[in-house]
Design an enzyme around this catalytic site. Sequence first.
Site, PDB file in Angstrom:
ATOM      1  N   CYS A 139       0.820  -1.230   0.000  1.00  0.00           N
ATOM      2  CA  CYS A 139       0.000   0.000   0.000  1.00  0.00           C
ATOM      3  C   CYS A 139       0.850   1.274   0.000  1.00  0.00           C
ATOM      4  CB  CYS A 139      -0.949  -0.003   1.183  1.00  0.00           C
ATOM      5  SG  CYS A 139      -1.920  -1.505   1.278  1.00  0.00           S
TER       6      CYS A 139
ATOM      7  N   HIS B 162      -2.917   6.820   3.522  1.00  0.00           N
ATOM      8  CA  HIS B 162      -3.422   5.539   3.014  1.00  0.00           C
ATOM      9  C   HIS B 162      -4.728   5.219   3.734  1.00  0.00           C
ATOM     10  CE1 HIS B 162      -3.944   1.515   1.820  1.00  0.00           C
ATOM     11  NE2 HIS B 162      -3.509   0.961   2.943  1.00  0.00           N
TER      12      HIS B 162
ATOM     13  N   ASN C 194     -10.128  -0.334   1.391  1.00  0.00           N
ATOM     14  CA  ASN C 194      -8.672  -0.277   1.232  1.00  0.00           C
ATOM     15  C   ASN C 194      -8.312  -0.752  -0.176  1.00  0.00           C
ATOM     16  OD1 ASN C 194      -5.927  -0.763   1.197  1.00  0.00           O
ATOM     17  ND2 ASN C 194      -5.865  -1.720   3.211  1.00  0.00           N
TER      18      ASN C 194
HETATM   19  N1  ACO Z   1     -17.738  -8.782  11.860  1.00  0.00           N
HETATM   20  C1  ACO Z   1     -18.050  -9.038  13.146  1.00  0.00           C
HETATM   21  N2  ACO Z   1     -17.122  -9.386  14.066  1.00  0.00           N
HETATM   22  C2  ACO Z   1     -15.869  -9.495  13.656  1.00  0.00           C
HETATM   23  C3  ACO Z   1     -15.476  -9.251  12.326  1.00  0.00           C
HETATM   24  C4  ACO Z   1     -16.471  -8.885  11.412  1.00  0.00           C
HETATM   25  N3  ACO Z   1     -16.206  -8.606  10.128  1.00  0.00           N
HETATM   26  N4  ACO Z   1     -14.141  -9.421  12.234  1.00  0.00           N
HETATM   27  C5  ACO Z   1     -13.702  -9.762  13.447  1.00  0.00           C
HETATM   28  N5  ACO Z   1     -14.743  -9.816  14.306  1.00  0.00           N
HETATM   29  C6  ACO Z   1     -14.742 -10.121  15.723  1.00  0.00           C
HETATM   30  C7  ACO Z   1     -13.540 -10.936  16.148  1.00  0.00           C
HETATM   31  O1  ACO Z   1     -13.766 -12.314  15.942  1.00  0.00           O
HETATM   32  C8  ACO Z   1     -13.444 -10.575  17.608  1.00  0.00           C
HETATM   33  O2  ACO Z   1     -14.380 -11.314  18.335  1.00  0.00           O
HETATM   34  P1  ACO Z   1     -14.066 -11.851  19.826  1.00  0.00           P
HETATM   35  O3  ACO Z   1     -13.868 -10.610  20.647  1.00  0.00           O
HETATM   36  O4  ACO Z   1     -15.271 -12.633  20.178  1.00  0.00           O
HETATM   37  O5  ACO Z   1     -12.811 -12.662  19.692  1.00  0.00           O
HETATM   38  C9  ACO Z   1     -13.882  -9.117  17.653  1.00  0.00           C
HETATM   39  O6  ACO Z   1     -14.644  -8.900  16.445  1.00  0.00           O
HETATM   40  C10 ACO Z   1     -12.741  -8.131  17.692  1.00  0.00           C
HETATM   41  O7  ACO Z   1     -11.827  -8.509  16.666  1.00  0.00           O
HETATM   42  P2  ACO Z   1     -10.475  -7.730  16.472  1.00  0.00           P
HETATM   43  O8  ACO Z   1      -9.700  -8.360  15.362  1.00  0.00           O
HETATM   44  O9  ACO Z   1      -9.814  -7.617  17.803  1.00  0.00           O
HETATM   45  O10 ACO Z   1     -11.041  -6.302  16.014  1.00  0.00           O
HETATM   46  P3  ACO Z   1     -10.268  -4.963  15.793  1.00  0.00           P
HETATM   47  O11 ACO Z   1     -10.898  -3.899  16.567  1.00  0.00           O
HETATM   48  O12 ACO Z   1      -8.770  -5.127  15.901  1.00  0.00           O
HETATM   49  O13 ACO Z   1     -10.571  -4.642  14.258  1.00  0.00           O
HETATM   50  C11 ACO Z   1      -9.512  -4.762  12.116  1.00  0.00           C
HETATM   51  C12 ACO Z   1     -10.144  -5.546  13.262  1.00  0.00           C
HETATM   52  C13 ACO Z   1     -10.580  -3.887  11.492  1.00  0.00           C
HETATM   53  C14 ACO Z   1      -8.984  -5.739  11.075  1.00  0.00           C
HETATM   54  C15 ACO Z   1      -8.370  -3.875  12.663  1.00  0.00           C
HETATM   55  O14 ACO Z   1      -7.527  -4.647  13.497  1.00  0.00           O
HETATM   56  C16 ACO Z   1      -7.547  -3.257  11.572  1.00  0.00           C
HETATM   57  O15 ACO Z   1      -7.997  -2.432  10.808  1.00  0.00           O
HETATM   58  N6  ACO Z   1      -6.235  -3.630  11.491  1.00  0.00           N
HETATM   59  C17 ACO Z   1      -5.371  -3.069  10.511  1.00  0.00           C
HETATM   60  C18 ACO Z   1      -5.700  -3.624   9.149  1.00  0.00           C
HETATM   61  C19 ACO Z   1      -4.809  -2.957   8.120  1.00  0.00           C
HETATM   62  O16 ACO Z   1      -4.543  -1.790   8.209  1.00  0.00           O
HETATM   63  N7  ACO Z   1      -4.335  -3.704   7.171  1.00  0.00           N
HETATM   64  C20 ACO Z   1      -3.421  -3.076   6.279  1.00  0.00           C
HETATM   65  C21 ACO Z   1      -3.615  -3.595   4.982  1.00  0.00           C
HETATM   66  S1  ACO Z   1      -2.494  -2.749   3.990  1.00  0.00           S
HETATM   67  C22 ACO Z   1      -1.918  -3.806   2.821  1.00  0.00           C
HETATM   68  O17 ACO Z   1      -0.742  -3.842   2.597  1.00  0.00           O
HETATM   69  C23 ACO Z   1      -2.917  -4.673   2.074  1.00  0.00           C
END
Ligand code: ACO
Length: 317
Positions: free
Chosen positions: A115, A239, A269
């Site tokens: 990214c 980004h 994204n």
């Molecule tokens: N819908 C409902 N619940 C969900 C979902 C969903 N889509 N996804 C995860 N959950 C649940 C999990 O199972 C977890 O449940 P639990 O508490 O019972 O275990 C709970 O929601 C919390 O999950 P987390 O993973 O802790 O949620 P978080 O607040 O961290 O958000 C996210 C997840 C959105 C992925 C976040 O961590 C994030 O944005 N991380 C960075 C991602 C990113 O920037 N990636 C870069 C890509 S760049 C590239 O090079 C492609």
Amino acid sequence: MPATRPGSIGGVISGWGATLGERVVTNHDLAQTLDTSDEWIVTRTGISERRIGGTTAGLACRAASDALSLAGLTPDRIDALILSTTTPDRQWGTAQIVQRELGLQCGSFEVNAACSGFVYSLVNAHGLLAMGADRVLVIGADTLSRITDWNDRATAPLFADAAGAVVLESTDGPGQLLGWDLDSDGSASELLWADVGGTVNMEGKEVFRRAVRIMMDSAEKSMRHAGITADDLALIVPHQANIRIITAACERLGVDMERAAVTIDHTGNTSSASIPVALTEALEAGRIADGDNILLVGFGGGMTAASAVLRWGGATS
Ligand code: ACO
């Protein structure tokens, strides 16, 4: 790395364009097949809908055609094409499909820095200008929908398809680029990756934590090289990975969200395309004026990070 040396050949962005994937996919659509909800996705990511469909080369050509038209240039005037993508249509040769379809008569190559790739490419395009090229077409294009596991609720809501492009033209003197930084941290390579032919793997929480830090570090280096502070920024174009990452980075930099370009609600994204799409939308909305200091800053798998401070405006030579 240092700011552009005074007196050297610089660059001015003279054209821009963006396009999104063909089909709108809302959070409600995803909730039909995944154990998720619109409320969860909006609250945790800021994404309401995303656009998917099309090929990387096809999207790239659409965005680049608009950039060329706006710059008032025929394809034969371009001296080099850099296509930033992490999802090429083929193992090799995607940049050359774009070169052929646009009718460019120049060298073309791909850059893959996830990214952060568009900013990596923009900085490298300035290097080509310094070595004698007059006009470089820089495109960020990705079809992340093709490497997304649509049965994985942790990653499926995040990713989408788009392309953005700019034409960079040479000018005498420093041009728009006041400061830049390219960074990477291989110790995080197991947190966010995709095998060749595979889908995205991600340790979301840890990526989130490191993303804010690596973006901040990179942004601060670029601003230091440019001799400015966050108070001098008219707009930050980050980004678009998660609205909470953008908000946290802005807070730590001391930039209020009014000065942030945000598209993630309707784009998701889109990796390499994310920054040029947000830049194009900001320009089309009249949010950037001549003399404005703009910070482009991204992070991505690898992990990589890149940033650039531009002072908008300036004449091409
Ligand atoms: N819908 C409902 N619940 C969900 C979902 C969903 N889509 N996804 C995860 N959950 C649940 C999990 O199972 C977890 O449940 P639990 O508490 O019972 O275990 C709970 O929601 C919390 O999950 P987390 O993973 O802790 O949620 P978080 O607040 O961290 O958000 C996210 C997840 C959105 C992925 C976040 O961590 C994030 O944005 N991380 C960075 C991602 C990113 O920037 N990636 C870069 C890509 S760049 C590239 O090079 C492609």
